[in-house]
Design an enzyme around this catalytic site. Structure first.
Site, PDB file in Angstrom:
ATOM      1  N   LYS A  39     -12.443   0.091   5.053  1.00  0.00           N
ATOM      2  CA  LYS A  39     -11.696   1.329   4.831  1.00  0.00           C
ATOM      3  C   LYS A  39     -12.671   2.496   4.734  1.00  0.00           C
ATOM      4  O   LYS A  39     -13.655   2.431   3.984  1.00  0.00           O
ATOM      5  CB  LYS A  39     -10.889   1.230   3.536  1.00  0.00           C
ATOM      6  CG  LYS A  39     -10.158   2.514   3.141  1.00  0.00           C
ATOM      7  CD  LYS A  39     -10.954   3.368   2.162  1.00  0.00           C
ATOM      8  CE  LYS A  39     -10.400   4.780   2.030  1.00  0.00           C
ATOM      9  NZ  LYS A  39     -11.235   5.603   1.112  1.00  0.00           N
ATOM     10  N   SER A  40     -12.412   3.537   5.482  1.00  0.00           N
ATOM     11  CA  SER A  40     -13.081   4.808   5.231  1.00  0.00           C
ATOM     12  C   SER A  40     -12.172   5.925   5.690  1.00  0.00           C
ATOM     13  O   SER A  40     -11.484   5.803   6.709  1.00  0.00           O
ATOM     14  CB  SER A  40     -14.431   4.907   5.936  1.00  0.00           C
ATOM     15  OG  SER A  40     -15.013   6.163   5.587  1.00  0.00           O
ATOM     16  N   TYR A  74       0.832  -1.219   0.000  1.00  0.00           N
ATOM     17  CA  TYR A  74       0.000   0.000   0.000  1.00  0.00           C
ATOM     18  C   TYR A  74       0.868   1.272   0.000  1.00  0.00           C
ATOM     19  O   TYR A  74       0.358   2.368  -0.142  1.00  0.00           O
ATOM     20  CB  TYR A  74      -0.927   0.043   1.226  1.00  0.00           C
ATOM     21  CG  TYR A  74      -1.831  -1.155   1.409  1.00  0.00           C
ATOM     22  CD1 TYR A  74      -2.043  -2.077   0.391  1.00  0.00           C
ATOM     23  CD2 TYR A  74      -2.485  -1.377   2.624  1.00  0.00           C
ATOM     24  CE1 TYR A  74      -2.855  -3.183   0.576  1.00  0.00           C
ATOM     25  CE2 TYR A  74      -3.308  -2.478   2.815  1.00  0.00           C
ATOM     26  CZ  TYR A  74      -3.478  -3.378   1.788  1.00  0.00           C
ATOM     27  OH  TYR A  74      -4.286  -4.471   1.985  1.00  0.00           O
ATOM     28  N   ASN A 121     -18.957   2.518  11.125  1.00  0.00           N
ATOM     29  CA  ASN A 121     -18.403   1.181  10.883  1.00  0.00           C
ATOM     30  C   ASN A 121     -17.909   0.509  12.158  1.00  0.00           C
ATOM     31  O   ASN A 121     -17.878  -0.717  12.251  1.00  0.00           O
ATOM     32  CB  ASN A 121     -17.259   1.255   9.860  1.00  0.00           C
ATOM     33  CG  ASN A 121     -17.742   1.607   8.459  1.00  0.00           C
ATOM     34  OD1 ASN A 121     -18.947   1.595   8.196  1.00  0.00           O
ATOM     35  ND2 ASN A 121     -16.829   1.926   7.568  1.00  0.00           N
ATOM     36  N   ARG A 165     -18.456   7.934   8.593  1.00  0.00           N
ATOM     37  CA  ARG A 165     -18.514   6.521   8.174  1.00  0.00           C
ATOM     38  C   ARG A 165     -17.569   5.659   9.014  1.00  0.00           C
ATOM     39  O   ARG A 165     -17.887   4.523   9.343  1.00  0.00           O
ATOM     40  CB  ARG A 165     -18.209   6.406   6.672  1.00  0.00           C
ATOM     41  CG  ARG A 165     -19.331   6.983   5.812  1.00  0.00           C
ATOM     42  CD  ARG A 165     -19.185   6.630   4.348  1.00  0.00           C
ATOM     43  NE  ARG A 165     -18.157   7.377   3.648  1.00  0.00           N
ATOM     44  CZ  ARG A 165     -18.295   8.594   3.162  1.00  0.00           C
ATOM     45  NH1 ARG A 165     -19.442   9.250   3.304  1.00  0.00           N
ATOM     46  NH2 ARG A 165     -17.312   9.197   2.513  1.00  0.00           N
TER      47      ARG A 165
HETATM   48  N1  LIG Z   1      -5.189  -8.799   1.988  1.00  0.00           N
HETATM   49  C1  LIG Z   1      -5.509  -8.303   0.802  1.00  0.00           C
HETATM   50  O1  LIG Z   1      -5.090  -8.815  -0.257  1.00  0.00           O
HETATM   51  C2  LIG Z   1      -6.391  -7.094   0.738  1.00  0.00           C
HETATM   52  C3  LIG Z   1      -7.005  -6.737  -0.479  1.00  0.00           C
HETATM   53  C4  LIG Z   1      -7.832  -5.612  -0.508  1.00  0.00           C
HETATM   54  C5  LIG Z   1      -8.032  -4.865   0.646  1.00  0.00           C
HETATM   55  N2  LIG Z   1      -7.408  -5.205   1.823  1.00  0.00           N
HETATM   56  C6  LIG Z   1      -7.599  -4.413   3.076  1.00  0.00           C
HETATM   57  O2  LIG Z   1      -8.992  -4.320   3.314  1.00  0.00           O
HETATM   58  C7  LIG Z   1      -9.359  -2.950   3.458  1.00  0.00           C
HETATM   59  C8  LIG Z   1     -10.793  -2.724   3.035  1.00  0.00           C
HETATM   60  O3  LIG Z   1     -11.034  -3.234   1.748  1.00  0.00           O
HETATM   61  P1  LIG Z   1     -11.494  -2.322   0.509  1.00  0.00           P
HETATM   62  O4  LIG Z   1     -10.932  -0.946   0.681  1.00  0.00           O
HETATM   63  O5  LIG Z   1     -11.182  -3.104  -0.706  1.00  0.00           O
HETATM   64  O6  LIG Z   1     -13.083  -2.319   0.597  1.00  0.00           O
HETATM   65  P2  LIG Z   1     -14.209  -1.893   1.680  1.00  0.00           P
HETATM   66  O7  LIG Z   1     -13.616  -1.529   2.980  1.00  0.00           O
HETATM   67  O8  LIG Z   1     -15.221  -2.963   1.608  1.00  0.00           O
HETATM   68  O9  LIG Z   1     -14.845  -0.625   0.974  1.00  0.00           O
HETATM   69  C9  LIG Z   1     -14.240   0.637   0.988  1.00  0.00           C
HETATM   70  C10 LIG Z   1     -15.157   1.608   0.230  1.00  0.00           C
HETATM   71  O10 LIG Z   1     -16.437   1.681   0.879  1.00  0.00           O
HETATM   72  C11 LIG Z   1     -16.701   3.008   1.299  1.00  0.00           C
HETATM   73  N3  LIG Z   1     -17.327   2.925   2.633  1.00  0.00           N
HETATM   74  C12 LIG Z   1     -16.754   2.482   3.778  1.00  0.00           C
HETATM   75  N4  LIG Z   1     -17.619   2.513   4.805  1.00  0.00           N
HETATM   76  C13 LIG Z   1     -18.783   2.993   4.309  1.00  0.00           C
HETATM   77  C14 LIG Z   1     -20.051   3.290   4.882  1.00  0.00           C
HETATM   78  N5  LIG Z   1     -20.298   3.074   6.173  1.00  0.00           N
HETATM   79  N6  LIG Z   1     -21.020   3.782   4.069  1.00  0.00           N
HETATM   80  C15 LIG Z   1     -20.778   4.004   2.747  1.00  0.00           C
HETATM   81  N7  LIG Z   1     -19.596   3.762   2.154  1.00  0.00           N
HETATM   82  C16 LIG Z   1     -18.598   3.264   2.921  1.00  0.00           C
HETATM   83  C17 LIG Z   1     -15.364   3.735   1.325  1.00  0.00           C
HETATM   84  O11 LIG Z   1     -15.508   5.092   1.005  1.00  0.00           O
HETATM   85  P3  LIG Z   1     -15.082   6.328   1.997  1.00  0.00           P
HETATM   86  O12 LIG Z   1     -13.621   6.191   2.296  1.00  0.00           O
HETATM   87  O13 LIG Z   1     -15.410   7.525   1.199  1.00  0.00           O
HETATM   88  O14 LIG Z   1     -15.944   6.183   3.226  1.00  0.00           O
HETATM   89  C18 LIG Z   1     -14.597   3.009   0.217  1.00  0.00           C
HETATM   90  O15 LIG Z   1     -14.897   3.574  -1.044  1.00  0.00           O
HETATM   91  C19 LIG Z   1      -8.319  -2.212   2.617  1.00  0.00           C
HETATM   92  O16 LIG Z   1      -8.286  -0.846   2.927  1.00  0.00           O
HETATM   93  C20 LIG Z   1      -7.071  -2.976   2.982  1.00  0.00           C
HETATM   94  O17 LIG Z   1      -6.591  -2.535   4.244  1.00  0.00           O
HETATM   95  C21 LIG Z   1      -6.614  -6.327   1.882  1.00  0.00           C
END
Ligand SMILES: NC(=O)c1ccc[n+]([C@@H]2O[C@H](COP(=O)([O-])OP(=O)(O)OC[C@H]3O[C@@H](n4cnc5c(N)ncnc54)[C@H](OP(=O)(O)O)[C@@H]3O)[C@@H](O)[C@H]2O)c1
Length: 283
Positions: free
Chosen positions: A239-240, A58, A249, A245
């Site tokens: 992630k937010s 990252y 969460n 949010r």
């Molecule tokens: N191990 C791996 O290979 C791997 C792969 C991918 C991700 N990850 C980890 O997992 C974390 C999360 O995954 P992700 O970022 O892919 O997806 P996620 O957390 O499912 O979704 C993030 C998205 O949802 C929005 N969001 C978050 N909470 C919300 C809420 N309460 N209401 C409306 N929208 C909301 C965020 O926007 P805003 O920021 O504008 O709120 C962002 O655009 C990553 O940040 C990383 O640390 C790990």
């Protein structure tokens, strides 16, 4: 009761790891970097988050480290998860160098949870790498080790070498919930951590299995999804960057879903599996 006091933890155990407490909700930090990432982590810690999820890939471990220095929350109250890339797979010396690089970038003396980010089976080194990580727990550089994006086959290879992974961080969201792999994790005594737990780009408000409990309980569809993770016994790292949010969460410990709600959300799984196949993709 503050949010932090309401946050629940689970217990990690596996080879050389015994009873390390991991907060169930952590802050995901991808794709934030630099000042945006530092500000988001400082804000999350002030709201009550006690678990931050970062990775070498990252390119934000330095920014997370800056947040740890800036926050008023003591280091020993923050659970830090990070991950390293494929070029560090191999014998103990290579893995130790990867861990030391993470310690230096984060500016900490110890990492709470160090994950192999992807198995990269083309290199054929993930079993050796996992063994080295387990040894580094004994050396005191990391409190726990684990894997990410490991399939049933990769976990079986670890078991054949006498290694039980404490945790496997995989994609789990309401539409791609990987029930078979979660069952394999559970059978192996490996905790499941959900990445992309609110579906990243999915509009959760389109699904009645989420919106109906949300309306009844006076919460949002995203909070219902996160409560589903928590109530299923998983860690989740949404992630937010947005304060409201982030707060929502984390605020998923004060209400409960019924068995029917849980079954309804489980049924949203399309069977499509994760976005990326760990046998083809990895860094
Ligand atoms: N191990 C791996 O290979 C791997 C792969 C991918 C991700 N990850 C980890 O997992 C974390 C999360 O995954 P992700 O970022 O892919 O997806 P996620 O957390 O499912 O979704 C993030 C998205 O949802 C929005 N969001 C978050 N909470 C919300 C809420 N309460 N209401 C409306 N929208 C909301 C965020 O926007 P805003 O920021 O504008 O709120 C962002 O655009 C990553 O940040 C990383 O640390 C790990």
């Amino acid at each position: 009761m503050t949010l932090a006091e309401r946050t629940q933890s689970l217990s990690l155990s596996g080879t050389h790891v015994d009873g390390v407490a991991i907060p169930q909700i952590g802050l995901g930090t991808w794709p934030m970097v630099g000042q945006e990432c530092t500000d988001a982590v400082v804000q999350a810690l002030s709201i009550g988050y006690r678990h931050v999820d970062t990775a070498e890939n990252y390119r934000n471990e330095d920014a997370v480290g800056e947040a740890l220095r800036r926050t008023e929350v003591p280091r020993d109250q923050i659970f830090l998860t990070t991950k390293f890339n494929r070029e560090h797979h191999g014998p103990l010396a290579a893995v130790r160098a990867a861990v030391e690089q993470r310690l230096s970038l984060l500016g900490v003396n110890e990492i709470d949870l160090m994950l192999i980010h992807w198995p990269n089976p083309d290199q054929g080194k993930y079993v050796e790498t996992a063994g080295a990580l387990a040894e580094l727990v004994q050396a005191g550089l990391i409190r726990a080790w684990g894997v990410s994006n490991f399939t049933a086959e990769h976990l079986a290879d670890l078991r054949k070498a006498g290694l039980q992974a404490p945790i496997n961080q995989i994609q789990v969201d309401p539409l791609a919930s990987q029930p078979r792999l979660r069952a394999v994790n559970a059978e192996a005594g490996t905790l499941t951590a959900a990445y992309s737990p609110v579906g990243r780009d999915v509009d959760l408000n389109e699904y009645e299995a989420l919106t109906a409990p949300a309306a009844r309980l006076g919460v949002t569809a995203h909070q219902v999804a996160l409560r589903w993770h928590v109530q299923s016994g998983r860690v989740a790292v949404p992630k937010s960057a947005n304060a409201g949010r982030q707060e929502a969460n984390l605020d998923v410990f004060g209400f409960e879903l019924t068995d029917e709600d849980m079954t309804g959300i489980d049924a949203l799984d399309t069977g499509a599996g994760p976005r990326l196949d760990p046998n083809d993709f990895g860094h």
